[in-house]
Design an enzyme around this catalytic site. Structure first.
Site, PDB file in Angstrom:
ATOM      1  N   GLU A  18      -0.878   4.624  -7.960  1.00 15.32           N
ATOM      2  CA  GLU A  18      -0.450   5.597  -6.955  1.00 15.32           C
ATOM      3  C   GLU A  18       0.841   6.241  -7.452  1.00 15.32           C
ATOM      4  O   GLU A  18       1.776   5.538  -7.834  1.00 15.32           O
ATOM      5  CB  GLU A  18      -0.229   4.848  -5.636  1.00 15.32           C
ATOM      6  CG  GLU A  18      -0.140   5.709  -4.425  1.00 15.32           C
ATOM      7  CD  GLU A  18      -1.505   6.110  -3.830  1.00 15.32           C
ATOM      8  OE1 GLU A  18      -2.566   5.758  -4.397  1.00 15.32           O
ATOM      9  OE2 GLU A  18      -1.477   6.792  -2.798  1.00 15.32           O
TER      10      GLU A  18
ATOM     11  N   LYS B 193       0.871  -1.175   0.000  1.00 20.19           N
ATOM     12  CA  LYS B 193       0.000   0.000   0.000  1.00 20.19           C
ATOM     13  C   LYS B 193       0.910   1.227   0.000  1.00 20.19           C
ATOM     14  O   LYS B 193       1.651   1.467   0.955  1.00 20.19           O
ATOM     15  CB  LYS B 193      -0.885  -0.002   1.243  1.00 20.19           C
ATOM     16  CG  LYS B 193      -1.808   1.184   1.297  1.00 20.19           C
ATOM     17  CD  LYS B 193      -2.716   1.115   2.495  1.00 20.19           C
ATOM     18  CE  LYS B 193      -3.756   2.207   2.441  1.00 20.19           C
ATOM     19  NZ  LYS B 193      -3.220   3.511   2.127  1.00 20.19           N
TER      20      LYS B 193
ATOM     21  N   PHE C 152      -2.196  -0.107 -10.374  1.00 16.40           N
ATOM     22  CA  PHE C 152      -2.818  -1.255  -9.713  1.00 16.40           C
ATOM     23  C   PHE C 152      -4.175  -1.671 -10.288  1.00 16.40           C
ATOM     24  O   PHE C 152      -4.748  -2.660  -9.861  1.00 16.40           O
ATOM     25  CB  PHE C 152      -2.904  -1.086  -8.197  1.00 16.40           C
ATOM     26  CG  PHE C 152      -3.561   0.190  -7.716  1.00 16.40           C
ATOM     27  CD1 PHE C 152      -4.910   0.404  -7.860  1.00 16.40           C
ATOM     28  CD2 PHE C 152      -2.794   1.169  -7.104  1.00 16.40           C
ATOM     29  CE1 PHE C 152      -5.507   1.567  -7.399  1.00 16.40           C
ATOM     30  CE2 PHE C 152      -3.381   2.347  -6.634  1.00 16.40           C
ATOM     31  CZ  PHE C 152      -4.749   2.542  -6.786  1.00 16.40           C
TER      32      PHE C 152
ATOM     33  N   ARG D  67      -8.037  11.556  -6.254  1.00 13.20           N
ATOM     34  CA  ARG D  67      -8.927  10.768  -5.386  1.00 13.20           C
ATOM     35  C   ARG D  67     -10.329  11.367  -5.324  1.00 13.20           C
ATOM     36  O   ARG D  67     -11.315  10.659  -5.289  1.00 13.20           O
ATOM     37  CB  ARG D  67      -8.284  10.720  -3.992  1.00 13.20           C
ATOM     38  CG  ARG D  67      -9.162  10.326  -2.827  1.00 13.20           C
ATOM     39  CD  ARG D  67      -9.410   8.835  -2.819  1.00 13.20           C
ATOM     40  NE  ARG D  67     -10.169   8.446  -1.637  1.00 13.20           N
ATOM     41  CZ  ARG D  67     -11.478   8.609  -1.481  1.00 13.20           C
ATOM     42  NH1 ARG D  67     -12.190   9.144  -2.446  1.00 13.20           N
ATOM     43  NH2 ARG D  67     -12.079   8.223  -0.388  1.00 13.20           N
TER      44      ARG D  67
ATOM     45  N   ARG E 176      -3.330   9.147  -5.433  1.00 10.83           N
ATOM     46  CA  ARG E 176      -4.050   8.213  -6.291  1.00 10.83           C
ATOM     47  C   ARG E 176      -4.326   8.925  -7.610  1.00 10.83           C
ATOM     48  O   ARG E 176      -4.813  10.058  -7.619  1.00 10.83           O
ATOM     49  CB  ARG E 176      -5.369   7.812  -5.640  1.00 10.83           C
ATOM     50  CG  ARG E 176      -6.100   6.748  -6.428  1.00 10.83           C
ATOM     51  CD  ARG E 176      -7.146   6.114  -5.564  1.00 10.83           C
ATOM     52  NE  ARG E 176      -7.876   5.081  -6.261  1.00 10.83           N
ATOM     53  CZ  ARG E 176      -8.760   4.297  -5.651  1.00 10.83           C
ATOM     54  NH1 ARG E 176      -8.989   4.430  -4.355  1.00 10.83           N
ATOM     55  NH2 ARG E 176      -9.403   3.364  -6.329  1.00 10.83           N
TER      56      ARG E 176
ATOM     57  N   LYS F 116      -7.819  -3.045   3.389  1.00 14.05           N
ATOM     58  CA  LYS F 116      -6.529  -2.488   3.783  1.00 14.05           C
ATOM     59  C   LYS F 116      -6.184  -2.907   5.193  1.00 14.05           C
ATOM     60  O   LYS F 116      -7.066  -3.065   6.040  1.00 14.05           O
ATOM     61  CB  LYS F 116      -6.513  -0.970   3.627  1.00 14.05           C
ATOM     62  CG  LYS F 116      -7.560  -0.209   4.401  1.00 14.05           C
ATOM     63  CD  LYS F 116      -7.516   1.286   4.050  1.00 14.05           C
ATOM     64  CE  LYS F 116      -8.700   2.005   4.655  1.00 14.05           C
ATOM     65  NZ  LYS F 116      -8.834   3.389   4.266  1.00 14.05           N
TER      66      LYS F 116
HETATM   67  P1  ATP Z   1     -10.017   5.768   1.306  1.00 18.45           P
HETATM   68  O1  ATP Z   1      -9.471   5.982  -0.063  1.00 18.45           O
HETATM   69  O2  ATP Z   1     -10.251   4.321   1.615  1.00 18.45           O
HETATM   70  O3  ATP Z   1     -11.147   6.673   1.670  1.00 18.45           O
HETATM   71  P2  ATP Z   1      -7.741   7.142   2.149  1.00 18.45           P
HETATM   72  O4  ATP Z   1      -7.814   7.976   0.927  1.00 18.45           O
HETATM   73  O5  ATP Z   1      -7.582   7.820   3.462  1.00 18.45           O
HETATM   74  O6  ATP Z   1      -8.964   6.180   2.315  1.00 18.45           O
HETATM   75  P3  ATP Z   1      -6.265   4.909   2.729  1.00 18.45           P
HETATM   76  O7  ATP Z   1      -7.280   4.571   3.727  1.00 18.45           O
HETATM   77  O8  ATP Z   1      -4.926   5.134   3.288  1.00 18.45           O
HETATM   78  O9  ATP Z   1      -6.598   6.174   1.906  1.00 18.45           O
HETATM   79  O10 ATP Z   1      -6.227   3.719   1.622  1.00 18.45           O
HETATM   80  C1  ATP Z   1      -6.759   3.676   0.353  1.00 18.45           C
HETATM   81  C2  ATP Z   1      -5.810   4.300  -0.665  1.00 18.45           C
HETATM   82  O11 ATP Z   1      -4.604   3.577  -0.779  1.00 18.45           O
HETATM   83  C3  ATP Z   1      -6.329   4.269  -2.083  1.00 18.45           C
HETATM   84  O12 ATP Z   1      -7.248   5.306  -2.289  1.00 18.45           O
HETATM   85  C4  ATP Z   1      -5.074   4.425  -2.921  1.00 18.45           C
HETATM   86  O13 ATP Z   1      -4.825   5.783  -3.146  1.00 18.45           O
HETATM   87  C5  ATP Z   1      -3.973   3.908  -2.020  1.00 18.45           C
HETATM   88  N1  ATP Z   1      -3.250   2.737  -2.511  1.00 18.45           N
HETATM   89  C6  ATP Z   1      -1.930   2.551  -2.338  1.00 18.45           C
HETATM   90  N2  ATP Z   1      -1.519   1.399  -2.835  1.00 18.45           N
HETATM   91  C7  ATP Z   1      -2.598   0.779  -3.370  1.00 18.45           C
HETATM   92  C8  ATP Z   1      -2.797  -0.473  -4.033  1.00 18.45           C
HETATM   93  N3  ATP Z   1      -1.799  -1.315  -4.232  1.00 18.45           N
HETATM   94  N4  ATP Z   1      -4.062  -0.773  -4.433  1.00 18.45           N
HETATM   95  C9  ATP Z   1      -5.080   0.078  -4.219  1.00 18.45           C
HETATM   96  N5  ATP Z   1      -4.940   1.273  -3.586  1.00 18.45           N
HETATM   97  C10 ATP Z   1      -3.716   1.635  -3.172  1.00 18.45           C
END
Ligand code: ATP
Length: 605
Positions: free
Chosen positions: A301, A251, A341, A271, A256, A434
């Site tokens: 990402e 991750k 991804f 995002r 994103r 996650k």
């Molecule tokens: P969310 O997008 O779930 O609302 P967030 O933006 O705070 O939460 P995280 O909770 O940290 O982010 O985790 C999701 C994010 O992780 C994804 O939106 C993406 O940007 C990122 N990400 C990183 N690596 C990957 C991967 N291998 N596959 C999918 N997403 C990934």
């Protein structure tokens, strides 16, 4: 038959008086029936307070000062004496719409078609360059002169970007469904929206082709697909129990990026589906080289890369790329890599419905896969693109081992993916799970909350002019932001001052329509800024509205603190939802029960 602006504004007036999502949707649904099909798209944008779908941007570019000058000019032309200056009146009334209505009260107004007024407002956004300010003032003053007082109220609010009807996307989707016959229409409309993020477009298609038209929608370059999101679990075992043997990826903590190419134009969306193409010239160039004329949509990402160490930069460094100016210098200083991804669209075909492993297979045919693992260490791709590092886990311990490994390398965690999971646009579910370091500690994850108000500082904070912010989570069922915490720590003094500056720009005289809170801060603000918050616990509290249902108390946070100033990649509707908070609360209860059992066990030993 065209609809007049007056009729549209009467509908807005009714909406303004309603607070329940259902009532608003019913009113909107009825009004959609009345409109001509060319008017439906613009009407939907108008209700959202926009000229275009959100990802196209395009504001009228009228500051408060310019609109005040337009009002003064129109008043003068109409021979209306102003005893008090518009600035002072605005100070007294606190709202540009009320000011305009007061100034022009008693005037009759012409019966202008809504579309003509909308086009005039659009043309304001196109006027740029020398002399454009005067031109905008002239055009808006001319418009005010033709409108009724009620219409000036809403037009004035709209052009300064403060319509604030409190109608969220979910309410508009309800309204479109009502118009199309109710409940059975909702799912296809929501799906259609998830594919193109453009409710105005959905309204137009519904008018032209009915629900079948929306069912036939496919991804299309230029229209961002609402992003698939992750659920959370706290261990390899829980993940394995949920989805069985599965691929697991590193991750990455960067930006994103959803990249669209139609074979000619390349666009990048963030995002929260804002267009960020200009920030990523190297991604645009690499996409052109790799895809040529092939249309495609893919996601990954983007991370800042340090050529000296061969590793990625932490997010704090990557974020410094986020700028509109001197992009070239910054991209030389911090080159980017994009770890791809997912694949959603290729050569005219949607890939959303394909099982994950099939999408991944195709992804690996297109992108270089040398992103990773030399001696179990991830190395960056040599070009801009590489696929994300992925392993196949056939046992919970493999997931845990991989998790430990990526943490050692400095990544924030892992994402497990259901082998046969489709790409579920706009939805958070267990197709992606996650697991982050923080889940193994006290309170699971951080929360993303929307600032809805702030408090003057006391004591030491008096000189900063801000002591705390009031924050809210998103209740998707109510389509409202619901208060959850007052937060007074986590930022440096400079960051507090900067936050206050930003909030002062958005202060509103009363609680916004889209907000539910019994707690009243010193200043209400437009819900716009999303902050990431860490807390020790989620507790139940009679004070907050978050999760308050059927006589049950709401949720609150114990020792909340912001981890950084507001994040730009999330909109209020992307804030942590009440449903997520509920499930974090349940998880916390289970964890502490387990903890108690363990402690009691070890005491007995
Ligand atoms: P969310 O997008 O779930 O609302 P967030 O933006 O705070 O939460 P995280 O909770 O940290 O982010 O985790 C999701 C994010 O992780 C994804 O939106 C993406 O940007 C990122 N990400 C990183 N690596 C990957 C991967 N291998 N596959 C999918 N997403 C990934």
């Amino acid at each position: 038959m065209s609809t007049s602006i007056e009729r549209v504004c009467e509908c807005l007036k009714i909406l303004e008086g309603l607070s329940g999502r259902l009532d608003m949707a019913r009113e909107l649904g009825e009004f959609l029936k009345v409109l001509d099909n060319r008017e439906r798209g613009p009407f939907v944008y108008l209700v959202q307070g926009q000229l275009n779908p959100p990802f196209r941007g395009g504001e009228t570019g009228m500051s408060t000062r310019l609109v005040l000058r337009a009002i003064a000019r129109a008043a003068k032309d109409a021979g209306i004496p102003l005893e008090t200056s518009p600035e002072t009146l605005l100070g007294n009334l606190g709202d540009m719409g009320n000011l305009a209505e007061t100034v022009f009260i008693g005037r009759k107004g012409e019966s202008l078609p809504f579309l003509r007024v909308f086009e005039t407002m659009e043309s304001l956004s196109r006027q740029e360059g020398e002399g454009s300010q005067e031109e905008k003032i002239r055009s808006l003053a001319d418009l005010f002169l033709k409108l009724s007082p009620l219409s000036t109220r809403f037009v004035a609010r709209f052009v300064v970007g403060k319509l604030r009807l409190g109608v969220g996307d979910a309410t508009i989707i309800d309204a479109l469904s009502q118009w199309q016959g109710g409940k059975p229409a909702r799912k296809p409309i929501e799906n259609g929206y998830n594919l193109c993020s453009d409710l105005g477009r959905i309204a137009t298609i519904l008018g032209e082709q009915g629900i079948e038209g929306v069912r036939c929608l496919r991804p299309s370059p230029g229209f961002p697909i609402r992003m698939a999101l992750c659920e959370r679990l706290s261990s390899g075992e829980e993940i394995f129990e949920k989805i069985g043997a599965c691929p697991v990826e590193s991750k990455y903590d960067g930006f994103r990026c959803q990249v669209h190419t139609d074979g000619d134009r390349v666009q990048v969306f963030s995002r929260n589906l804002e267009e960020t193409t200009l920030m990523f010239p190297e991604i645009v160039a690499a996409t052109r080289t790799l895809f040529g004329t092939r249309p495609a949509i893919f996601e990954g990402e983007a991370l800042g890369y340090n050529p000296e160490t061969g590793g990625y930069h932490p997010f704090q460094v990557t974020i410094t790329r986020k700028r509109k100016h001197n992009v070239k210098e910054k991209s030389d200083e911090i080159p980017l890599k994009m770890l791809v991804f997912d694949l959603m669209f290729l050569d005219g075909e949607s890939w959303l419905e394909q099982p994950f492993l099939k999408r991944r297979e195709q992804l690996e045919k297109i992108f270089p896969t040398h992103a990773f693992a030399v001696d179990e260490m991830e190395v960056a791709p040599t070009g801009v693109f590489g696929t994300s590092r992925m392993i196949m886990a056939d046992h919970p311990s493999v997931i845990d081992h991989f998790f430990d490994e990526v943490l050692e390398e400095g990544f924030e965690g892992i994402i497990a993916k259901r082998r046969e999971g489709t790409y579920t646009a706009g939805s958070r579910n267990f197709n992606w799970i996650k697991l982050k370091k923080s889940y193994k500690d006290a309170l699971s994850d951080t929360l993303d909350l929307v600032v809805i108000g702030y408090y003057r500082g006391k004591g030491q904070r008096t000189r900063l002019g801000i002591g705390a912010v009031l924050t809210a989570a998103y209740d998707a069922e109510l389509d409202r932001l619901v208060s959850i915490a007052r937060i007074g720590s986590g930022l440096t003094e400079e960051e507090w001052v900067a936050l206050r500056g930003a909030l002062d720009e958005t202060v509103v005289p009363e609680r916004p329509h889209s907000v539910l809170s019994e707690i009243v801060p010193d200043f209400w603000v437009e819900p716009k800024f999303v902050v990431t918050v860490r807390a020790d616990d989620i507790t139940r509290s009679p004070q907050h509205m978050c999760g308050r249902r059927d006589g049950e108390e709401g949720y609150a946070l114990r020792f909340p603190r912001m981890t950084a100033p507001p994040r730009a990649d999330k909109d209020p509707q992307d804030a942590t939802s009440v449903r997520e908070i509920e499930s974090m609360y349940q998880k916390q209860k289970t964890l502490s029960a387990r903890h108690r059992v363990k402690e009691e066990g070890s005491r007995e030993d």
